[in-house]
Each structure stands twice: as structure tokens, then as C-alpha cells.
Motif scaffolding. Structure first.
Motif, PDB file in Angstrom:
ATOM      1  N   SER A 160      -6.408 -13.583   1.345  1.00 42.73           N
ATOM      2  CA  SER A 160      -5.512 -13.155   0.304  1.00 42.73           C
ATOM      3  C   SER A 160      -4.064 -13.282   0.644  1.00 42.73           C
ATOM      4  O   SER A 160      -3.575 -13.053   1.668  1.00 42.73           O
ATOM      5  CB  SER A 160      -5.796 -11.583   0.152  1.00 42.73           C
ATOM      6  OG  SER A 160      -7.031 -11.403  -0.463  1.00 42.73           O
ATOM      7  N   ALA A 173      -4.357 -10.553   3.830  1.00 43.05           N
ATOM      8  CA  ALA A 173      -5.712  -9.935   4.018  1.00 43.05           C
ATOM      9  C   ALA A 173      -6.438 -10.953   4.727  1.00 43.05           C
ATOM     10  O   ALA A 173      -6.461 -12.026   4.394  1.00 43.05           O
ATOM     11  CB  ALA A 173      -6.303  -9.223   2.921  1.00 43.05           C
ATOM     12  N   VAL A 179      -4.992  -5.913   6.744  1.00 41.76           N
ATOM     13  CA  VAL A 179      -3.785  -6.241   5.974  1.00 41.76           C
ATOM     14  C   VAL A 179      -2.599  -6.358   6.956  1.00 41.76           C
ATOM     15  O   VAL A 179      -2.344  -5.590   7.884  1.00 41.76           O
ATOM     16  CB  VAL A 179      -3.441  -5.362   4.800  1.00 41.76           C
ATOM     17  CG1 VAL A 179      -1.909  -5.663   4.398  1.00 41.76           C
ATOM     18  CG2 VAL A 179      -4.603  -5.341   3.846  1.00 41.76           C
ATOM     19  N   VAL A 212     -10.956  -6.243   5.061  1.00 43.11           N
ATOM     20  CA  VAL A 212     -10.348  -6.021   3.792  1.00 43.11           C
ATOM     21  C   VAL A 212     -11.031  -7.342   2.966  1.00 43.11           C
ATOM     22  O   VAL A 212     -10.479  -8.639   3.231  1.00 43.11           O
ATOM     23  CB  VAL A 212      -8.810  -5.916   3.888  1.00 43.11           C
ATOM     24  CG1 VAL A 212      -8.499  -5.962   2.073  1.00 43.11           C
ATOM     25  CG2 VAL A 212      -8.418  -4.642   4.301  1.00 43.11           C
ATOM     26  N   ILE A 215      -6.902  -8.392  -1.829  1.00 39.95           N
ATOM     27  CA  ILE A 215      -5.757  -7.403  -2.268  1.00 39.95           C
ATOM     28  C   ILE A 215      -5.125  -8.480  -3.312  1.00 39.95           C
ATOM     29  O   ILE A 215      -5.133  -9.500  -3.529  1.00 39.95           O
ATOM     30  CB  ILE A 215      -4.746  -7.298  -0.956  1.00 39.95           C
ATOM     31  CG1 ILE A 215      -3.995  -8.537  -0.684  1.00 39.95           C
ATOM     32  CG2 ILE A 215      -5.345  -6.546   0.108  1.00 39.95           C
ATOM     33  CD1 ILE A 215      -3.031  -8.417   0.404  1.00 39.95           C
ATOM     34  N   LEU A 225       0.444  -2.296  -4.228  1.00 38.08           N
ATOM     35  CA  LEU A 225      -0.646  -3.346  -4.300  1.00 38.08           C
ATOM     36  C   LEU A 225      -2.074  -2.477  -4.132  1.00 38.08           C
ATOM     37  O   LEU A 225      -2.414  -1.155  -3.936  1.00 38.08           O
ATOM     38  CB  LEU A 225      -0.675  -4.057  -2.757  1.00 38.08           C
ATOM     39  CG  LEU A 225       0.364  -4.986  -2.716  1.00 38.08           C
ATOM     40  CD1 LEU A 225       1.750  -4.074  -1.845  1.00 38.08           C
ATOM     41  CD2 LEU A 225      -0.067  -6.019  -1.745  1.00 38.08           C
ATOM     42  N   TYR A 226      -3.378  -3.127  -4.523  1.00 38.41           N
ATOM     43  CA  TYR A 226      -4.508  -2.739  -4.570  1.00 38.41           C
ATOM     44  C   TYR A 226      -5.564  -3.495  -3.586  1.00 38.41           C
ATOM     45  O   TYR A 226      -5.178  -4.544  -3.483  1.00 38.41           O
ATOM     46  CB  TYR A 226      -5.237  -2.817  -5.991  1.00 38.41           C
ATOM     47  CG  TYR A 226      -4.278  -2.103  -6.862  1.00 38.41           C
ATOM     48  CD1 TYR A 226      -4.640  -0.814  -7.498  1.00 38.41           C
ATOM     49  CD2 TYR A 226      -3.254  -2.788  -7.605  1.00 38.41           C
ATOM     50  CE1 TYR A 226      -3.965  -0.284  -8.334  1.00 38.41           C
ATOM     51  CE2 TYR A 226      -2.383  -2.181  -8.599  1.00 38.41           C
ATOM     52  CZ  TYR A 226      -2.793  -0.905  -9.122  1.00 38.41           C
ATOM     53  OH  TYR A 226      -2.102  -0.597 -10.006  1.00 38.41           O
ATOM     54  N   ALA A 227      -6.569  -2.655  -2.923  1.00 41.02           N
ATOM     55  CA  ALA A 227      -7.300  -3.439  -1.973  1.00 41.02           C
ATOM     56  C   ALA A 227      -8.816  -3.044  -2.333  1.00 41.02           C
ATOM     57  O   ALA A 227      -9.187  -1.998  -2.471  1.00 41.02           O
ATOM     58  CB  ALA A 227      -6.963  -2.910  -0.635  1.00 41.02           C
ATOM     59  N   TRP A 243      -2.341   3.603   2.505  1.00 38.12           N
ATOM     60  CA  TRP A 243      -3.121   3.383   1.584  1.00 38.12           C
ATOM     61  C   TRP A 243      -4.021   4.661   1.354  1.00 38.12           C
ATOM     62  O   TRP A 243      -4.341   5.272   2.134  1.00 38.12           O
ATOM     63  CB  TRP A 243      -4.041   2.321   2.121  1.00 38.12           C
ATOM     64  CG  TRP A 243      -3.486   0.897   2.414  1.00 38.12           C
ATOM     65  CD1 TRP A 243      -2.928   0.561   3.485  1.00 38.12           C
ATOM     66  CD2 TRP A 243      -3.379  -0.240   1.446  1.00 38.12           C
ATOM     67  NE1 TRP A 243      -2.409  -0.669   3.344  1.00 38.12           N
ATOM     68  CE2 TRP A 243      -2.552  -1.416   1.920  1.00 38.12           C
ATOM     69  CE3 TRP A 243      -3.930  -0.370   0.357  1.00 38.12           C
ATOM     70  CZ2 TRP A 243      -2.684  -2.304   1.504  1.00 38.12           C
ATOM     71  CZ3 TRP A 243      -3.783  -1.598  -0.411  1.00 38.12           C
ATOM     72  CH2 TRP A 243      -2.926  -2.622   0.217  1.00 38.12           C
TER      73      TRP A 243
END
Length: 381
Positions: A160, A173, A179, A212, A215, A225-227, A243
């Protein structure tokens, strides 16, 4: 005979275990397919670059005989170009060789020609010529944590890449490692995993080492951001410093997919799976889940999807386009691809009986002329 169609058209690229299929459409309902391209080669990554008034499709090709490279086409797959020396090649002093190209990420409109790539072994690369040649990011390659990064089930992957509007803030990621963030455009990197758990390690909240899975950045809120983690779905609102879990309301917190809306704040999609030992849709019922409030609530979306489905959806086997409303696409390890022209409210099957789907990418290609047959393909390839 067919006719030429211009205006807002769509391209859908499907990378599989045994080649690439391309599809085009005027309405996201009827699709015309070509392929397989690169038959018997694995296609784990695709990037569609619509900057500079052209449509360039870049694919990470992995041949068992010739190894991995990046090929590109500027004519929707009619012809392909592969650099003689390989687009991604490690410098001799590293003693490394590319195993697989996991991610191809065209940068912002304001930086035409810049394309990022993530590869195995864990590494990040940057091109300034539209993906024809890439340079190794030495800051990440020489990172002191490297010896402690591991391999996920699919391999040691930098999978990512997210770059902010200014281009100086880059998140990546990896599996496994978690991350990492750079505030200087990729010169130096620091782990940013506070709050992301690792249930199977003695310390469930290490500085790094998380698995992870994907992302993605919010379209509007800078620093959000989203994971999707190995276990857990998370959001950060402070550029990765912290997070917080947003998994409540989902049938499972495991999965691989994380997509965000191209324009709207707070909208993201996931595809939950039951884990660890099973890795199938919960109760054998495949569904996409969407949040429109940054993870406070989730809506189950399964209209048009099969009542029973036991195949999983891999991290890059899903995509959104930039149309209004946004299209949502995904493919399964059983070789079926679904498309939604209404942000996931309803899906239709657009291809089936393909090899394992590894990567899906979709894009709007305004102004590109398509040769449309009198009977366009729909519901299969």
C-alpha cells in the motif's frame, strides 16, 4: 459492425493468477472484454494512469520463466511495451532480486509522470517517466528495522502506498511490518502503528511488526487514513500518530480490502472475512460493507451477490472509479468479478470462471473512443 463511442467511458482491468483481462463499457452495465493478455503469467498489480490526457495501463507481470517486470499499454491493451532491462531492478550492491510487484500507484494530477511501486522483498520504488523505469527508495531499503520485518502469508510485501496532495507526506503499509510514514517525500521513514494490535504476539501493541493488510486515504480530510489489519479495522485522524478501532458493526474484523470514496468525506468500503483458519465470508454470505460516517456505522451491501459464496477477496482485488455515483468493483479467488454503478447498493456479475482474481482496477476514460460491438459482452468472459 460496431460504432465508435466517445464521452465518458470506463475501463476495468482484472489481474489473475494466469493473465490479464481488460473490459470497456459506456454505462457500467454492458462490458466488452479482451484477453487474456500475458497468458500464464501472474498479474498481482495494476495501475491505470489517466493524467496528461492519455490512458496508460501499467501491470506488474510475474512470469515463472522470465521473472517480474512492469509492462504498459497506451492503447487499451492493443499493444504492450516492456523495458529491455526491466522496469524494476535492484542495484547490484543490494544483492537482492525482485520477486513480485505488489503495488502500482500513479501520483497526483499535479505530478504527472510520477508513479510509485511496492515490491517483494519489501521495497518502495519511484518512477518519473510514467512507469517506464523505477528507482529504489534507499531510505526504506536501508532502514534499520529491515532485519525484523517478516513475510505475511502471501510474501514480504510493500503493498500500500498513499501520497498526500503536497507530495511530501507518504504512508506505506507492509506485511509484516505495519505502517511507515515519511514526512520528507520518502527520504526517511518512521513506524506509525500506535493503536493497531497484533493479537498473536506477546506484546499486542508493538512499535512495528503489525500485519496491516491495506490502507487508504480519506478523499477530503487531510491526515485521515483507514486501515484493514490482520485483525481490526482502524482510522487515524492525525496522520498516523494514533489509530482507533472502527470495527464495531462489522460481522468480522478480518479482511484484506480497504477502499475510499474518490470525492466524499468519510466514505469507505471493506469486505469482511472470517479468520484466521477459515478466511471465507462470514456464514458463507459474501457482502461489501460501507461506512458514510468514517466508521461510526456500517451498512451491509449484498444486493445482486450470491446467497452462498466461500471464496475470499484479496487486498487489491477491489477498486472504485471516479464517476458520479462512484462505481465499486471486486473479484474473488473463485474467478468471479462483480461491479456496482451505485456505490455498492447493487451489484451485477460481469465476469466468471476466470483464474484466481489478484487485482482489479477501474477508471473513467473520458474522451477516449471505444469500438463498441452491436452486442456488447455482459456477464461473463
Amino acid at each position: 459492425m460496431g460504432c465508435m463511442a466517445t464521452g465518458e467511458n470506463f475501463v476495468l482491468a482484472i489481474g489473475t493468477k494466469k493473465g490479464l483481462w481488460l473490459a470497456t463499457s459506456q454505462d457500467r452495465q454492458q462490458w466488452s472484454f479482451s484477453g487474456p493478455h500475458f497468458l500464464m503469467s501472474e498479474i498481482p498489480s495494476i495501475g491505470i494512469d489517466t493524467r496528461d490526457g492519455r490512458t496508460r495501463i501499467m501491470v506488474g507481470v510475474r512470469s515463472e520463466h522470465w521473472g517480474p517486470t512492469v509492462a504498459h499499454s497506451d492503447d487499451l491493451g492493443a499493444t504492450w511495451t516492456e523495458p529491455e532491462q526491466g522496469a524494476i531492478t535492484f542495484p547490484a550492491d543490494t544483492g537482492a532480486a525482485v520477486e513480485r510487484i505488489w503495488q502500482i500507484y500513479p501520483d497526483a494530477e499535479s505530478r504527472p509522470g510520477v508513479v510509485w511501486a511496492g515490491a517483494e522483498p519489501i521495497s518502495v520504488w519511484k518512477s518519473t517517466d510514467g512507469g517506464e523505469h523505477f528507482e529504489l527508495n534507499r531510505g526504506l531499503w536501508d532502514h534499520p528495522h529491515r532485519s525484523e520485518w517478516g513475510a505475511g502469508y502471501g510474501g514480504a510485501a510493500a503493498h500500500s502506498i498513499v501520497v498526500n496532495r503536497a507530495g511530501d507526506n507518504v504512508h506505506i503499509a507492509m506485511s509484516t511490518g505495519g505502517v511507515y510514514r515519511s514526512l520528507d517525500g520518502g527520504t526517511s521513514w518512521q513506524p506509525r502503528n500506535k493503536g493497531i494490535s497484533v493479537r498473536f504476539m506477546p506484546d499486542p501493541y508493538p512499535e512495528f511488526g503489525q500485519c496491516v493488510h491495506k490502507i487508504a486515504a480519506d478523499a477530503v480530510v487531510e491526515g485521515r487514513l483507514y486501515a484493514q489489519n490482520h485483525h481490526g479495522v482502524y482510522r487515524t485522524d492525525d496522520n498516523g500518530e494514533n489509530w482507533n478501532s472502527i470495527a464495531e458493526g462489522l460481522p468480522a474484523d478480518f479482511g484484506f480490502v480497504m477502499l475510499t470514496h474518490p470525492r466524499r468525506e468519510g466514505t469507505a468500503w471493506v469486505v469482511p472475512l472470517k479468520a484466521d483458519g477459515e478466511r471465507i465470508p462470514p456464514e458463507g454470505h459474501l457482502a461489501v460493507h460501507r461506512t458514510d460516517d468514517a466508521g461510526a456505522t456500517w451498512k451491509r451491501l449484498d444486493s445482486g451477490l450470491p446467497g452462498r459464496e466461500y471464496n475470499s477477496v484479496l487486498r487489491d482485488a477491489a477498486s472504485v472509479d471516479s464517476a458520479e455515483p462512484a462505481g465499486v468493483y471486486f473479484g474473488t479467488r473463485g474467478g468471479t468479478v462483480y461491479a456496482s454503478a451505485d456505490e455498492g447498493e447493487s451489484f451485477t456479475e460481469v465476469a466468471s470462471h476466470l483464474p484466481d482474481v489478484l487485482c482489479v482496477r477501474a477508471a473513467v476514460i473520458s474522451g477516449v473512443a471505444l469500438q463498441v460491438p452491436e452486442r456488447a459482452a455482459a456477464g461473463g468472459a
